[in-house]
Design an enzyme around this catalytic site. Structure first.
Site, PDB file in Angstrom:
ATOM      1  N   TYR A 191      65.709   6.423  45.091  1.00  0.00           N
ATOM      2  CA  TYR A 191      65.803   7.782  45.645  1.00  0.00           C
ATOM      3  C   TYR A 191      66.547   7.799  46.982  1.00  0.00           C
ATOM      4  O   TYR A 191      66.087   8.416  47.949  1.00  0.00           O
ATOM      5  CB  TYR A 191      64.407   8.393  45.805  1.00  0.00           C
ATOM      6  CG  TYR A 191      63.544   8.224  44.587  1.00  0.00           C
ATOM      7  CD1 TYR A 191      63.900   8.823  43.381  1.00  0.00           C
ATOM      8  CD2 TYR A 191      62.397   7.448  44.620  1.00  0.00           C
ATOM      9  CE1 TYR A 191      63.131   8.644  42.245  1.00  0.00           C
ATOM     10  CE2 TYR A 191      61.619   7.262  43.487  1.00  0.00           C
ATOM     11  CZ  TYR A 191      61.987   7.863  42.302  1.00  0.00           C
ATOM     12  OH  TYR A 191      61.224   7.684  41.180  1.00  0.00           O
TER      13      TYR A 191
ATOM     14  N   TYR B  19      53.486  13.604  37.334  1.00  0.00           N
ATOM     15  CA  TYR B  19      54.622  12.679  37.361  1.00  0.00           C
ATOM     16  C   TYR B  19      54.335  11.558  36.364  1.00  0.00           C
ATOM     17  O   TYR B  19      53.257  10.949  36.401  1.00  0.00           O
ATOM     18  CB  TYR B  19      54.844  12.090  38.757  1.00  0.00           C
ATOM     19  CG  TYR B  19      55.903  11.014  38.769  1.00  0.00           C
ATOM     20  CD1 TYR B  19      57.254  11.347  38.813  1.00  0.00           C
ATOM     21  CD2 TYR B  19      55.554   9.674  38.695  1.00  0.00           C
ATOM     22  CE1 TYR B  19      58.229  10.364  38.789  1.00  0.00           C
ATOM     23  CE2 TYR B  19      56.528   8.679  38.671  1.00  0.00           C
ATOM     24  CZ  TYR B  19      57.865   9.036  38.721  1.00  0.00           C
ATOM     25  OH  TYR B  19      58.823   8.045  38.685  1.00  0.00           O
TER      26      TYR B  19
ATOM     27  N   ASP C 101      47.694   8.939  31.237  1.00  0.00           N
ATOM     28  CA  ASP C 101      48.630   8.121  32.008  1.00  0.00           C
ATOM     29  C   ASP C 101      47.857   7.486  33.159  1.00  0.00           C
ATOM     30  O   ASP C 101      47.640   8.105  34.192  1.00  0.00           O
ATOM     31  CB  ASP C 101      49.776   8.990  32.515  1.00  0.00           C
ATOM     32  CG  ASP C 101      50.772   8.224  33.375  1.00  0.00           C
ATOM     33  OD1 ASP C 101      50.488   7.064  33.731  1.00  0.00           O
ATOM     34  OD2 ASP C 101      51.825   8.791  33.706  1.00  0.00           O
TER      35      ASP C 101
ATOM     36  N   LYS D 247      51.852  -0.832  36.688  1.00  0.00           N
ATOM     37  CA  LYS D 247      51.697  -1.117  38.113  1.00  0.00           C
ATOM     38  C   LYS D 247      50.829  -2.338  38.387  1.00  0.00           C
ATOM     39  O   LYS D 247      51.324  -3.454  38.454  1.00  0.00           O
ATOM     40  CB  LYS D 247      51.181   0.117  38.844  1.00  0.00           C
ATOM     41  CG  LYS D 247      52.236   1.206  39.008  1.00  0.00           C
ATOM     42  CD  LYS D 247      51.822   2.262  39.992  1.00  0.00           C
ATOM     43  CE  LYS D 247      52.860   3.383  40.106  1.00  0.00           C
ATOM     44  NZ  LYS D 247      54.127   2.966  40.709  1.00  0.00           N
TER      45      LYS D 247
END
Length: 426
Positions: free
Chosen positions: A18, A146, A247, A276
């Site tokens: 980003y 997200y 999620d 993760k």
């Protein structure tokens, strides 16, 4: 002697997440990392409040995970998973089936969190095809969510409040309902389910699954909501034969005070995405689990197989790291560690509530969030944090931390006091 890091080349040629190539954000050269500290090339040591984007739960350079990778490296670093198998993958899948909510029996090992979401979406569509529902190829999700940066995952991220709005014209169109507002410590407002009920009543023939981040919405705003929304939504989905995808990429492996955030709602999703922290932050790896019934239904569709197969699926080194990480969770005291972090964050961040620049302070498990009234200048505020020997990466209006589970009381106090000093100076 260590070679100096070529920061100039980095700035001119290397993309970071980003960032702009026209006005790149500064990148600080790292020499090493150990425990909860990142050592810069200058010799300065920073307490890492980010756990390298929430993944390094046991700290850096952990001897148990180091040894597991070293041992596996002497056998094989990789072998294709098509038509072959190996013990690291088998042992990992056994552990995942054992520790995830009862009923999740089938495991697909993926490359990253985004890919695990892509696999989950494919699973849901193929499952509905196997059940004979040929038009159920859309998804419903809650706003502020997200789920990743690949195209299928982007299509279930909030189309307005996420970082993917520029792709809105080419992404598949899905259904977005208001996110629940009842917080975990409040009474649940059952009216928050009305929109989901109405949508499924009208359009269930077009919807394969509901996908959400249980209890904690991560990169979409670090929002905490009532687990009863999830348990009630699960019942509503079952009524219309819609799947529920959880999620848990950010929330899994203890971060919220439960091994998985779904446990706050006492439900088993039809499909669960993990990533993760699965390897303790050592290597990229993810998993998508589903129930036996979902797996059987997938196998009934015309393809007869799940249509996905990454080249590096079930990489043995990554699986070895994951096995070691899960063993550390099993034999360690992560539950008390997370409780300790939660108490320390509540106490240490409380002074921020009095600051004029702060809208709200919220803590849940080993997650601490300060919501600012204005968007923060990331480059500028990071300089201030580094002056206090901290590594924190804010985004938007949010200054947040997710410390490693091993962080000491003293380091946790240094982390929170540095945040308070930095924001007070603003």
């Amino acid at each position: 002697m260590n070679k100096l890091i070529d920061v100039k080349f980095d700035e001119q040629h290397i993309w970071h997440p980003y960032t702009s190539m026209k006005t790149p954000l500064p990148s600080y050269p790292v020499q090493s990392a150990d425990g909860v500290r990142i050592k810069l090339e200058s010799g300065q040591e920073l307490i890492d409040g980010m756990s390298s984007w929430w993944s390094v739960i046991h700290g850096y350079n952990h001897p148990v995970i180091n040894q597991a990778i070293t041992d596996q490296l002497s056998k094989m670093s990789h072998v294709m998973f098509g038509g072959l198998t190996h013990n690291p993958a088998i042992e990992l899948c056994k552990k995942l089936v054992e520790i995830t909510p009862v009923g999740l029996e089938k495991v697909f090992l993926a490359d990253s969190g985004s890919v695990s979401v892509e696999v989950a979406l494919k699973m849901a569509i193929q499952c509905q095809l196997g059940r004979g529902y040929t038009s159920r190829n859309k998804f419903v999700t809650i706003k502020h969510g997200y789920h990743g940066d690949t195209f299928g995952a982007m299509a279930v991220c909030d189309p307005v409040n996420s970082m993917h709005s520029l792709y809105s014209d080419i992404l598949p169109k899905n259904y977005f309902i208001e996110a629940p507002k009842s917080k975990p410590d409040q009474d649940f407002d059952h009216k928050e389910l009305d929109e989901l009920k109405m949508l499924l009543q009208q359009d269930s023939d077009n919807i394969a699954a509901l996908i959400l981040e249980p209890v904690v919405q991560g990169a979409g705003g670090m929002r905490f909501y009532h687990p009863e929304f999830i348990s009630a939504a699960k019942s509503i989905c079952e009524q219309y034969k819609i799947l529920l995808i959880a999620d848990e990429i950010a929330t899994g492996f203890g971060r919220t005070g439960k091994m998985f955030a779904c446990e706050h709602a006492q439900i088993t999703p039809d499909i669960m995405c993990l990533g993760k922290a699965i390897t303790g932050g050592y290597m990229t790896l993810a998993a998508t689990l589903c129930t036996e019934q979902v797996a059987l239904d997938i196998s009934q569709c015309d393809a007869g197989v799940l249509m996905h197969g990454p080249t590096f699926m079930a990489n043995p080194l990554a699986c070895a790291a994951a096995n070691a990480s899960l063993d550390l969770l099993r034999t360690g005291d992560w539950f008390e560690q997370v409780k300790h972090i939660e108490a320390g964050l509540k106490q240490g961040l409380q002074p921020c509530e009095e600051l004029d620049c702060v809208t709200e302070v919220r803590v849940f498990g080993a997650i601490g969030v300060i919501e600012m009234k204005q968007v923060v200048n990331v480059a500028e505020i990071q300089k201030q944090f580094i002056q206090h020997d901290l590594w924190i990466r804010p985004f938007g209006k949010l200054v947040y931390v997710m410390p490693q589970y091993i962080i000491s009381t003293q380091d946790l106090a240094l982390l929170t006091s540095g945040i308070v000093k930095t924001l007070s100076a603003m």
